[in-house]
Design an enzyme around this catalytic site. Structure first.
Site, short mmCIF file in Angstrom:
data_model
loop_
_atom_site.label_atom_id
_atom_site.label_comp_id
_atom_site.label_asym_id
_atom_site.label_seq_id
_atom_site.Cartn_x
_atom_site.Cartn_y
_atom_site.Cartn_z
N THR A 28 0.81 -1.22 0.00
CA THR A 28 0.00 0.00 0.00
C THR A 28 0.84 1.26 0.00
O THR A 28 0.50 2.25 -0.66
CB THR A 28 -0.92 0.00 1.25
N SER A 73 0.37 -10.10 -1.00
CA SER A 73 -0.33 -11.39 -1.07
C SER A 73 0.32 -12.28 -2.14
O SER A 73 0.10 -13.48 -2.17
CB SER A 73 -1.80 -11.19 -1.41
N ASP A 104 0.11 -7.28 4.50
CA ASP A 104 -0.63 -8.55 4.57
C ASP A 104 0.26 -9.74 4.93
O ASP A 104 -0.11 -10.58 5.75
CB ASP A 104 -1.35 -8.84 3.24
N GLN A 291 -3.54 -21.41 18.73
CA GLN A 291 -4.37 -20.44 18.02
C GLN A 291 -4.47 -19.13 18.79
O GLN A 291 -4.91 -18.12 18.24
CB GLN A 291 -5.79 -21.01 17.83
N CYS A 292 -4.08 -19.15 20.08
CA CYS A 292 -4.11 -17.92 20.88
C CYS A 292 -2.90 -17.05 20.51
O CYS A 292 -1.80 -17.57 20.31
CB CYS A 292 -4.01 -18.23 22.36
N1 ASP Z 1 -2.61 -5.65 0.20
C1 ASP Z 1 -1.51 -4.83 0.67
C2 ASP Z 1 -0.25 -5.67 0.70
O1 ASP Z 1 -0.05 -6.41 1.62
C3 ASP Z 1 -1.83 -4.28 2.02
C4 ASP Z 1 -0.74 -3.39 2.60
O2 ASP Z 1 0.21 -3.02 1.99
O3 ASP Z 1 -0.90 -2.98 3.75
O4 ASP Z 1 0.56 -5.58 -0.21
#
Ligand code: ASP
Length: 355
Positions: A28, A73, A104, A291-292
């Site tokens: 982002t 991602s 992410d 999982q905690c």
């Molecule tokens: N979808 C973006 C990524 O992980 C979210 C971010 O940058 O915060 O590349």
């Protein structure tokens, strides 16, 4: 995979400047909105125009940009290998490294790099942002500037930080201890089981007791990741017996990170316990992670975890799932013997788990 290099000339005249390499992967922080309102990565040179203050920082800055910036991602082990190789190549000539990465999968990448960069004695700081750099109330500028200051924090030519970290929203964390916990607010990361390494207010307050302390000098040794066949299985009430058995019987399977309940508990139904035993007898490593977010796995505390211990499931103690997966990938990439992988998995290699 290739990348491009841009030098940002500093406007300050001071002679002793620390040199920091910024590696821009995407995320982002460097995205912009297209006509349809979707965020997609743009060229890093545009970011420099957005933040002219970079030129007035007392630093020698070099920017390396992935040729094709990615949404995190899409991160693969090839990107991790590229990051590690860029750091290795530039290690002698730079005092610190800042990796700009989407949030992410940032916790996975920071964990992976912490294992891959063996003997690291310089700061490697991951950061990103929740809003793009051009947005009016962006967190990008603050995150980038503070990360640069931390990556160039030295005491008598000795770096204060000598490990892979994540800087985000006024806190510096150990990289293999964080989890992304928030997708809307600015406090995207948490390190529930290890204290922040620094808090940023009007000054940067380091928690010296929590920092990795390096005494003897060691050469940087980079270990690249190789493709592995590991699985993450999260337990839940109603988990299909068939699906679970089938997953553990996949021929190439090398290891499983098993996300269990509470302090490491799992069903005691015979189909479950037998499948686990059979998998371990087939040399599949099973690593128990809770999982905690807070607390730790204590196998044997409850009846529901005693059978795991007896079957040879390894305890991940207070490790995060992200670090557990990265550690398994690292160990299967660099070690061959089942026993040796098991021993290393349960030993803290980079401060990723408590004793
Ligand atoms: N979808 C973006 C990524 O992980 C979210 C971010 O940058 O915060 O590349």
């Amino acid at each position: 995979m290739n990348y491009s290099v841009v030098k940002i000339p500093s406007q300050t005249k001071k002679e002793t400047k620390y040199s920091v390499l910024i590696i821009y992967t995407g995320g982002t922080l460097g995205m912009s909105y297209d006509d349809s309102g979707t965020l997609s990565p743009f060229n890093f040179e545009g970011i420099i125009n957005e933040l002219p203050v970079l030129k007035s920082m007392d630093l020698e800055l070099t920017v390396v940009s992935f040729a094709e910036p990615i949404d995190s991602s899409n991160v693969t082990i090839d990107h991790w290998n590229l990051l590690a190789s860029i750091i290795e190549k530039n290690y002698p000539d730079h005092d610190g490294f800042v990796i700009l990465h989407g949030t992410d999968t940032l916790a996975y990448s920071a964990s992976a790099l912490s294992f891959m960069l063996d003997g690291l004695q310089k700061p490697v700081i991951f950061t990103g942002s929740q809003l793009p750099m051009g947005a009016v109330r962006t967190d990008a500028n603050q995150n980038l500037i503070a990360a640069l200051q931390i990556a160039s924090s030295y005491d008598h030519r000795r770096p204060l930080i000598q490990e892979v970290c994540v800087y985000f929203n006024y806190f510096l964390y150990r990289g293999n201890r964080v989890k992304k916990v928030e997708s809307v607010h600015f406090d995207a990361f948490e390190s529930e089981n290890y204290p922040p390494l620094a808090e940023i207010g009007i000054s940067i307050d380091y928690n010296f007791a929590a920092l990795k302390s390096v005494t003897a000098s060691s050469p940087l040794q980079v270990h690249l990741m190789k493709p592995t066949s590991i699985a993450l299985i999260k337990l839940f009430p109603g988990l299909s017996e068939q699906l679970f058995k089938h997953t553990l019987q996949v021929r190439e399977l090398q290891g499983v990170v098993l996300e269990t309940f509470g302090s490491g508990n799992a069903p005691t139904a015979p189909w479950f316990t037998e499948s686990i035993k059979e998998a371990i007898s087939n040399n599949i490593i099973i690593f128990n992670v809770s999982q905690c977010n807070g607390g730790r796995v204590i196998q044997g505390r409850y009846e529901t975890s005693k059978h795991l211990k007896e079957s040879g499931v390894l305890s991940g103690r207070d490790i995060t799932t992200e670090a557990a997966l990265a550690k398994m990938q690292f160990l299967f990439s660099t070690h061959r013997e089942f026993e040796e992988i098991g021993t290393s998995l349960t030993t803290a290699l980079r401060g990723e788990m408590s004793h």
